[in-house]
Design a protein around this motif. Sequence first.
Motif, short mmCIF file in Angstrom:
data_model
loop_
_atom_site.label_atom_id
_atom_site.label_comp_id
_atom_site.label_asym_id
_atom_site.label_seq_id
_atom_site.Cartn_x
_atom_site.Cartn_y
_atom_site.Cartn_z
N TRP A 352 55.43 -22.75 32.45
CA TRP A 352 56.78 -22.24 32.22
C TRP A 352 56.92 -23.25 30.21
CZ3 TRP A 352 61.11 -21.79 34.31
CH2 TRP A 352 60.96 -20.53 35.70
N LEU A 353 57.86 -23.56 29.95
CA LEU A 353 58.33 -23.88 28.84
C LEU A 353 59.50 -23.98 29.20
CD1 LEU A 353 57.67 -21.65 25.83
CD2 LEU A 353 56.59 -23.89 26.19
N ASP A 354 60.38 -25.33 28.95
CA ASP A 354 61.79 -26.24 29.04
C ASP A 354 62.55 -26.55 27.83
OD1 ASP A 354 64.26 -26.93 29.82
OD2 ASP A 354 63.47 -27.28 32.00
N ASN A 355 62.67 -26.35 27.39
CA ASN A 355 63.45 -27.37 25.96
C ASN A 355 64.87 -27.01 25.49
OD1 ASN A 355 63.46 -24.48 24.34
ND2 ASN A 355 61.55 -24.30 24.45
N ASP A 356 65.03 -28.56 24.74
CA ASP A 356 66.42 -28.57 24.03
C ASP A 356 65.98 -28.78 22.51
OD1 ASP A 356 68.14 -28.93 26.62
OD2 ASP A 356 66.46 -29.38 26.84
N PHE A 357 67.12 -28.58 21.67
CA PHE A 357 67.17 -28.53 20.55
C PHE A 357 68.42 -28.46 19.53
CE2 PHE A 357 66.81 -26.43 15.99
CZ PHE A 357 66.71 -27.43 15.87
N TYR A 358 68.79 -29.44 18.99
CA TYR A 358 70.46 -29.79 18.69
C TYR A 358 69.72 -30.67 17.29
CZ TYR A 358 68.94 -33.80 22.42
OH TYR A 358 68.45 -34.72 23.11
N GLY A 359 70.74 -31.18 16.67
CA GLY A 359 71.58 -31.14 15.81
C GLY A 359 72.40 -31.13 14.66
N THR A 360 72.49 -30.81 14.19
CA THR A 360 73.55 -31.82 12.67
C THR A 360 73.39 -31.05 11.09
OG1 THR A 360 75.71 -31.86 11.67
CG2 THR A 360 74.16 -33.37 12.24
N VAL A 361 73.53 -29.40 10.70
CA VAL A 361 72.91 -29.79 9.14
C VAL A 361 74.80 -30.02 8.33
CG1 VAL A 361 72.24 -27.81 9.69
CG2 VAL A 361 73.69 -26.61 9.14
N PHE A 362 74.44 -30.19 7.20
CA PHE A 362 75.70 -30.27 5.95
C PHE A 362 75.33 -29.58 4.57
CE2 PHE A 362 73.61 -34.28 6.09
CZ PHE A 362 73.66 -34.12 4.93
N SER A 363 76.53 -29.87 4.17
CA SER A 363 76.44 -29.05 2.99
C SER A 363 77.96 -29.74 2.12
CB SER A 363 75.89 -27.47 2.05
OG SER A 363 77.10 -27.44 2.80
N LEU A 364 77.75 -30.14 0.95
CA LEU A 364 78.36 -30.50 0.16
C LEU A 364 78.28 -29.33 -1.47
CD1 LEU A 364 81.75 -31.91 -0.54
CD2 LEU A 364 80.32 -34.08 -1.57
N ASN A 365 79.10 -28.09 -1.82
CA ASN A 365 79.25 -27.98 -3.20
C ASN A 365 80.14 -27.94 -3.82
OD1 ASN A 365 77.69 -26.50 -1.17
ND2 ASN A 365 79.11 -25.41 -0.81
N ARG A 366 79.75 -27.73 -5.90
CA ARG A 366 81.05 -27.83 -6.57
C ARG A 366 80.26 -27.11 -7.90
NH1 ARG A 366 84.59 -28.53 -9.85
NH2 ARG A 366 85.15 -30.18 -9.64
N ASP A 367 81.42 -26.57 -8.31
CA ASP A 367 81.59 -25.81 -9.15
C ASP A 367 81.60 -26.91 -10.17
OD1 ASP A 367 79.94 -23.70 -7.97
OD2 ASP A 367 81.04 -21.98 -8.21
N PHE A 368 81.39 -26.79 -10.96
CA PHE A 368 81.98 -27.84 -12.71
C PHE A 368 81.85 -26.89 -13.42
CE2 PHE A 368 79.83 -31.19 -10.03
CZ PHE A 368 80.88 -31.95 -10.52
N GLU A 369 81.97 -27.18 -14.79
CA GLU A 369 82.31 -27.21 -16.19
C GLU A 369 80.91 -25.86 -16.10
OE1 GLU A 369 83.32 -24.82 -18.96
OE2 GLU A 369 85.00 -25.94 -18.10
N LYS A 370 79.70 -26.56 -16.27
CA LYS A 370 78.65 -25.96 -16.72
C LYS A 370 77.47 -26.43 -15.85
CE LYS A 370 78.24 -25.98 -21.64
NZ LYS A 370 77.89 -26.83 -22.91
N VAL A 371 77.55 -27.10 -14.08
CA VAL A 371 76.80 -27.47 -12.81
C VAL A 371 76.60 -26.84 -12.11
CG1 VAL A 371 75.39 -29.14 -11.16
CG2 VAL A 371 76.31 -29.40 -14.37
#
Length: 723
Positions: A352-371
């Motif tokens: 048997w396999l009995d498993n749990d996988f949980y968590g969080t992911v995040f991102s913050l994006n920004r378009d500047f003039e040249k970046v």
Amino acid sequence: MKKGVLFAFFVCLTGILSAQVQEKDSTEAKEIVLDEVLVSSVRVTKESPVTFSNITKEQLAPRNLGQDIPILLNFLPSVVTTSDAGAGVGYTGIRVRGSDATRVNVTINGIPYNDSESHGTFWVNLPDFASSTEDLQLQRGVGTSTNGAGAFGASLNLLTDAISEEGYAQLSSSYGSFNTMRNHVKFSTGLLGDEFEFSGRLSRIISDGYIDRASSALDSYFLQAAFRDKNTLVKALLFGGHEITYQAYFGIDAETLATDRRFNPAGQYTDENGQTRFYENEVDNYKQDHFQLHWNQRLGRGWNSNLALHYTRGRGYFEQYREDDDFETYGFEPVTVNGELITETDLVRRRWLDNDFYGTVFSLNRDFEKVKFILGGGYNWYEGDHFGEVIWARLAPGADIRDRYYDDTSRKTDLNLYAKANYQWNDQWSFYGDLQLRSVNYQANGEETGLVDDTFHFFNPKAGVIFDLNRNNNFYFSWAVANREPNRNDYENGNPKPERLNDLELGWRYISPDIQVNTNLFYMRYRDQLVLTGELNDVGAPLRANVGDSYRLGLEVDAALKLGKSFMWQPNLALSTNKNIDYVFQRDGVLEQLGNTNISYSPGIIAGNRIAYQPNQDFILALLTKYVGKQYMGNIDAESSVLEAYTQTDLNVSYEIRPSSLLKRIVFSALVNNIFDAKYVSNGYFFTFDDTFSNPGTTTTVEGAGYYPQAGINFLAGIQLEF
């Protein structure tokens, strides 16, 4: 202290980037589709120095008749696919640049999909998932920083269905060789009140398989609830599957391959009358459910964010009939029957396999003039139970049914933080930087693994330069570092080390309305690479072992050329040399210096070709060919480990009609696989052992191999109705 250093590192980097750019007014900010923010942190474009291929749902549709996602990707550059059952349904696998699935990082909407312990991807748990995929991107090499275990061969990023503006209902059915059948129903409410949408899919796939008894019964579902306004997108996803698959991972030897290529030794035993029988329930029975909650927010002045929570629940077993198994393995006490001491018995066990996988992911994006700047990361937690039960035994003295003869637990945590930036220096030159910090802790108390409590801290920098010669020609160069921890099987196989990779990529892209060409050179230099040994463990998982230094050097070319108004030609070619440096092997009790040897499962030539005829938007006829060169299944260049080169050609046709406003579309599709009926083998295994008993006092190294034959000519045909 270490957490403080990590935090300071990213704060400083953010400040430096912010100080060097000018913000654009929010009214001038480029419109960003909020759906794309789901994967923008792990996707790349031609503005990045990364080698990649994109595939849309429209491109997948003509061939999407029930086969797994790896099989649908078979004709991409440097890709080799496998199927245990021989027909693309059930357990399937993918290798990219010779790297197996444990090294292909897979994310679904930016959420890690690879199993935390084995690092593998088991598409059999998500049957018909291509029918809920909006598009996907395959990055070859290290690629960009992503969530989950680091990529050592490729990254595959999937984006699930986008919000549908209009409601629909879809019925789809297909049937083909080996009694393969797929049925699914799919729907969307369309936007309700311009803000809400509900959609879903239910699927069932069954197949007898090409290999004897390699049957599959696969159920899956996909449900989505979404809210969208001008600045916000919230998606709640629930999807999963239940697979019951008769096992076919044993393969067959060369003699059987020549005489009975469909033979399956799984479940074979001899009954009390001396007759050969096959246990009818030698199956893998596993359920997996995924929950994802995504909140994408446009924050103003060019800022966009994504915050996601996820949870995966998996549970199931592999059932086996075991002949003459030792009492000691299960804690049974020896018994005397008619004066004879009995220490073995026939039994049926479940692991048997009995498993749990949980968590969080995040991102913050920004378009500047040249970046263009992205700050992101994730924290994921895995808990797994591994245990075995005996559900029947001919003799089981002192045992109760379902007693656990082993009971192991494991836990893994994974924290990663990254910052990426594209800096546009002028109209032609731009620069790319990508820094990732990753911390992993793995704990296990398995009988095979022993007590494990290892923590790894990895720093994975990446940098590159992009040069746009003109509107048609784009050149790039990149250097990327990847570090990766061992998996559970590595611990069971010895005392593994983490591995490290330096990846250099030099590429040229040519893009015009009628011609697109992508060419790149790569050099991947490894330290302590965990290469496949060719051997399998007792549940069919491939074993790996650290080698000292090794490398992969290659050239990849792929193109798309319009030939007149109706024809499209899409060839690709990958040439590579893949070597273990100064490889050492003990043969017949003597240590041998073999020099440079070929890395296992790494063909020097992989070529694909697609020629399509499309006189209008409703009809398409395509011929697809794949060539995979000679490869070794081990690392000692033994002739008995050779997997011969093969060629496979498929024919695909699709025709669409629009009969009325009620029945919006009828789509007929057909796929003839392996139309030239080639007798080929796409995968196998290789092993050696030292024989010290046949001739006492003498050590003789014995070699052996097994093969997974693929189906000859076979077909799938389907119809799809959309209301």
